[in-house]
Design a protein around this motif. Structure first.
Motif, PDB file in Angstrom:
ATOM      1  N   GLU A 196       0.841  -1.201   0.000  1.00  0.00           N
ATOM      2  CA  GLU A 196       0.000   0.000   0.000  1.00  0.00           C
ATOM      3  C   GLU A 196       0.872   1.246   0.000  1.00  0.00           C
ATOM      4  O   GLU A 196       1.795   1.373   0.804  1.00  0.00           O
ATOM      5  CB  GLU A 196      -0.914   0.026   1.212  1.00  0.00           C
ATOM      6  CG  GLU A 196      -1.909   1.174   1.172  1.00  0.00           C
ATOM      7  CD  GLU A 196      -2.872   1.153   2.349  1.00  0.00           C
ATOM      8  OE1 GLU A 196      -4.094   1.160   2.105  1.00  0.00           O
ATOM      9  OE2 GLU A 196      -2.394   1.104   3.498  1.00  0.00           O
ATOM     10  N   VAL A 197       0.586   2.152  -0.933  1.00  0.00           N
ATOM     11  CA  VAL A 197       1.299   3.422  -1.009  1.00  0.00           C
ATOM     12  C   VAL A 197       0.292   4.556  -0.879  1.00  0.00           C
ATOM     13  O   VAL A 197      -0.901   4.382  -1.160  1.00  0.00           O
ATOM     14  CB  VAL A 197       2.079   3.558  -2.338  1.00  0.00           C
ATOM     15  CG1 VAL A 197       3.213   2.544  -2.406  1.00  0.00           C
ATOM     16  CG2 VAL A 197       1.151   3.420  -3.547  1.00  0.00           C
ATOM     17  N   THR A 198       0.801   5.699  -0.459  1.00  0.00           N
ATOM     18  CA  THR A 198      -0.041   6.889  -0.317  1.00  0.00           C
ATOM     19  C   THR A 198       0.417   7.944  -1.300  1.00  0.00           C
ATOM     20  O   THR A 198       1.610   8.279  -1.353  1.00  0.00           O
ATOM     21  CB  THR A 198       0.052   7.454   1.116  1.00  0.00           C
ATOM     22  OG1 THR A 198      -0.341   6.435   2.044  1.00  0.00           O
ATOM     23  CG2 THR A 198      -0.859   8.658   1.287  1.00  0.00           C
ATOM     24  N   ARG A 258      -4.833   9.895  -1.190  1.00  0.00           N
ATOM     25  CA  ARG A 258      -5.428   8.620  -1.591  1.00  0.00           C
ATOM     26  C   ARG A 258      -4.382   7.506  -1.465  1.00  0.00           C
ATOM     27  O   ARG A 258      -3.180   7.753  -1.545  1.00  0.00           O
ATOM     28  CB  ARG A 258      -5.938   8.685  -3.029  1.00  0.00           C
ATOM     29  CG  ARG A 258      -7.106   9.630  -3.238  1.00  0.00           C
ATOM     30  CD  ARG A 258      -7.566   9.635  -4.697  1.00  0.00           C
ATOM     31  NE  ARG A 258      -6.501  10.075  -5.589  1.00  0.00           N
ATOM     32  CZ  ARG A 258      -5.832   9.287  -6.416  1.00  0.00           C
ATOM     33  NH1 ARG A 258      -6.085   7.993  -6.456  1.00  0.00           N
ATOM     34  NH2 ARG A 258      -4.906   9.795  -7.200  1.00  0.00           N
ATOM     35  N   THR A 259      -4.856   6.289  -1.320  1.00  0.00           N
ATOM     36  CA  THR A 259      -3.960   5.148  -1.218  1.00  0.00           C
ATOM     37  C   THR A 259      -4.264   4.146  -2.322  1.00  0.00           C
ATOM     38  O   THR A 259      -5.334   4.183  -2.944  1.00  0.00           O
ATOM     39  CB  THR A 259      -4.089   4.450   0.146  1.00  0.00           C
ATOM     40  OG1 THR A 259      -5.428   3.972   0.298  1.00  0.00           O
ATOM     41  CG2 THR A 259      -3.751   5.412   1.280  1.00  0.00           C
ATOM     42  N   HIS A 262      -3.005  -0.140  -3.638  1.00  0.00           N
ATOM     43  CA  HIS A 262      -2.157  -1.314  -3.520  1.00  0.00           C
ATOM     44  C   HIS A 262      -1.482  -1.543  -4.876  1.00  0.00           C
ATOM     45  O   HIS A 262      -2.156  -1.796  -5.883  1.00  0.00           O
ATOM     46  CB  HIS A 262      -2.971  -2.532  -3.109  1.00  0.00           C
ATOM     47  CG  HIS A 262      -3.397  -2.497  -1.668  1.00  0.00           C
ATOM     48  ND1 HIS A 262      -4.547  -1.877  -1.244  1.00  0.00           N
ATOM     49  CD2 HIS A 262      -2.788  -2.978  -0.554  1.00  0.00           C
ATOM     50  CE1 HIS A 262      -4.651  -1.979   0.069  1.00  0.00           C
ATOM     51  NE2 HIS A 262      -3.604  -2.645   0.516  1.00  0.00           N
ATOM     52  N   ASP A 279       7.094   4.970   3.516  1.00  0.00           N
ATOM     53  CA  ASP A 279       7.315   6.406   3.708  1.00  0.00           C
ATOM     54  C   ASP A 279       8.780   6.738   3.978  1.00  0.00           C
ATOM     55  O   ASP A 279       9.098   7.887   4.301  1.00  0.00           O
ATOM     56  CB  ASP A 279       6.460   6.923   4.871  1.00  0.00           C
ATOM     57  CG  ASP A 279       4.977   6.754   4.601  1.00  0.00           C
ATOM     58  OD1 ASP A 279       4.550   7.044   3.472  1.00  0.00           O
ATOM     59  OD2 ASP A 279       4.254   6.313   5.516  1.00  0.00           O
ATOM     60  N   ASP A 327       5.709   9.501  -5.103  1.00  0.00           N
ATOM     61  CA  ASP A 327       4.946   9.014  -6.251  1.00  0.00           C
ATOM     62  C   ASP A 327       5.565   9.400  -7.601  1.00  0.00           C
ATOM     63  O   ASP A 327       4.950   9.204  -8.640  1.00  0.00           O
ATOM     64  CB  ASP A 327       3.480   9.477  -6.191  1.00  0.00           C
ATOM     65  CG  ASP A 327       2.614   8.785  -7.247  1.00  0.00           C
ATOM     66  OD1 ASP A 327       2.897   7.613  -7.555  1.00  0.00           O
ATOM     67  OD2 ASP A 327       1.672   9.414  -7.765  1.00  0.00           O
TER      68      ASP A 327
END
Length: 355
Positions: free
Chosen positions: A101-103, A108-109, A111, A143, A248
């Motif tokens: 899982e990334v933010t 928003r997140t 997978h 993070d 990102d």
């Protein structure tokens, strides 16, 4: 492009069976390279490309129809492209495809695919994936970047040879801070240098360190290097694209295939090769032999591979720049306004800018 009528083939990749559909579909018409050729390529450099992606959240750059003449990537503004970025795990992925899982900057997140075995990479290639864009983090610590990535991006009027000359000075600068970087071609005209770092700083801090390195290169090589975000200010210089360290924003992995007519790949280099390297020499057809001869030159960058470096010295340089009046630089346009960020206004359109 004509639809393939060749039956699917099944390949044993580790303990998995990977089904390759339409294996004779031409992906690179100029070279006659087919989908099964691309799959066989990633298997040939398997340990290397897995090391570059292993346990990292990874965006897939997919070209399901192949690299067509005039092909372009879809964007948020123009979704009608031939290729696209897939940030969420594709529907129907096998249960052995791990995710992380990334933010995103918006909060928003998602997978994303998080490769842990070579079969995952072969499976993604079957979906039309050419380029893998891993985050500079481990999936269990999304993070905390463990790589500082420096993208030397040639602007119009410059080329890879210019980036290579700058890279020599970058290596010296890194050494002054007790850092060591590993170079690779971008697969296009650019050059990347990755530094393995201790995963105890935020994206904001690592981006700030990248800006400080770029500014020092700019001071030393003012006619050759720029950190200017706005194209109208860059000139014929090499851009240190500091925003590639923003959350990102990702860079093509080592051994990734790029969507170029000749199927060039991102090739790890030895430092003594950088000055004479030619990106066109590294492609899907030539890279397996090179890999067999030299091995994985980027192995030191894998998650958990060896000691990591501290960027405290570079952050101290960033503090000195800030004290001298050099603050933050603009973020990418999709970002929310960030603390301390200057106006995102093109200089020629800034009514408040002194003339």
């Amino acid at each position: 492009m004509a639809r393939s009528t060749t039956p699917a083939v099944e390949l044993e990749v580790g303990t998995r069976t990977v089904r390759v559909t339409s294996p004779d579909r031409v992906v690179f018409p100029e070279r006659g390279i087919t989908k099964i050729d691309v799959v066989q390529y990633v298997l040939a450099v398997g340990d290397g490309i897995l090391a570059a992606l292993d346990r990292r959240p990874t965006t897939l750059e997919r070209w399901p129809k192949g690299v067509v003449e005039g092909g372009r990537l879809a964007t948020r503004a123009d979704t009608d492209g031939d290729g696209f970025f897939q940030k969420r795990v594709p529907v129907g992925a096998p249960d052995w495809v791990r995710t992380a899982e990334v933010t995103f900057p918006s909060g928003r997140t998602a997978h994303e695919v998080c490769p842990t075995e070579l079969a995952v990479i072969a499976w993604a290639v079957n979906l039309g994936t050419l380029t893998f864009h891993p985050w500079p983090v481990a999936g269990d610590a999304p993070d905390a970047p463990d790589q500082l990535r420096i993208d030397l991006d040639p602007q119009p009027g410059t080329d890879f040879a210019d980036a290579a000359r700058v890279a020599v000075h970058l290596r010296e600068l890194l050494a002054e801070h007790g850092l060591e970087g590993w170079p690779k071609t971008s697969g296009g005209r650019g050059l990347h240098v990755f530094v393995p770092i201790e995963p105890r700083w935020t994206f904001t801090q690592v981006r700030r360190a990248t800006i400080a390195l770029g500014r020092e290169l700019e001071r030393r090589l003012p006619d050759e290097v720029t950190t200017a975000w706005w194209k109208e200010e860059r000139g014929q210089r090499i851009l240190v694209d500091y925003n590639q360290m923003a959350r990102d924003r990702t860079i093509a992995s080592a051994y990734s295939v790029r969507a170029t007519p000749r199927a060039q790949v991102s090739a790890p280099l030895r430092w003594d090769e950088v000055g004479d390297a030619r990106p066109a020499d590294f492609d899907v057809l030539t890279m397996p032999a090179r890999y067999a001869a030299v091995g994985d030159l980027g192995a030191r960058l894998a998650v958990g591979a060896g000691p990591r470096f501290s960027i405290e010295g570079v952050l101290e340089a960033a503090d000195r720049d800030e004290a001298a009046g050099l603050g933050d630089l603009p973020y990418p346009p999709e970002y929310p306004k960030m603390p301390g960020e200057p106006k995102r206004v093109q200089p020629s359109k800034d009514r408040d800018r002194p003339r």
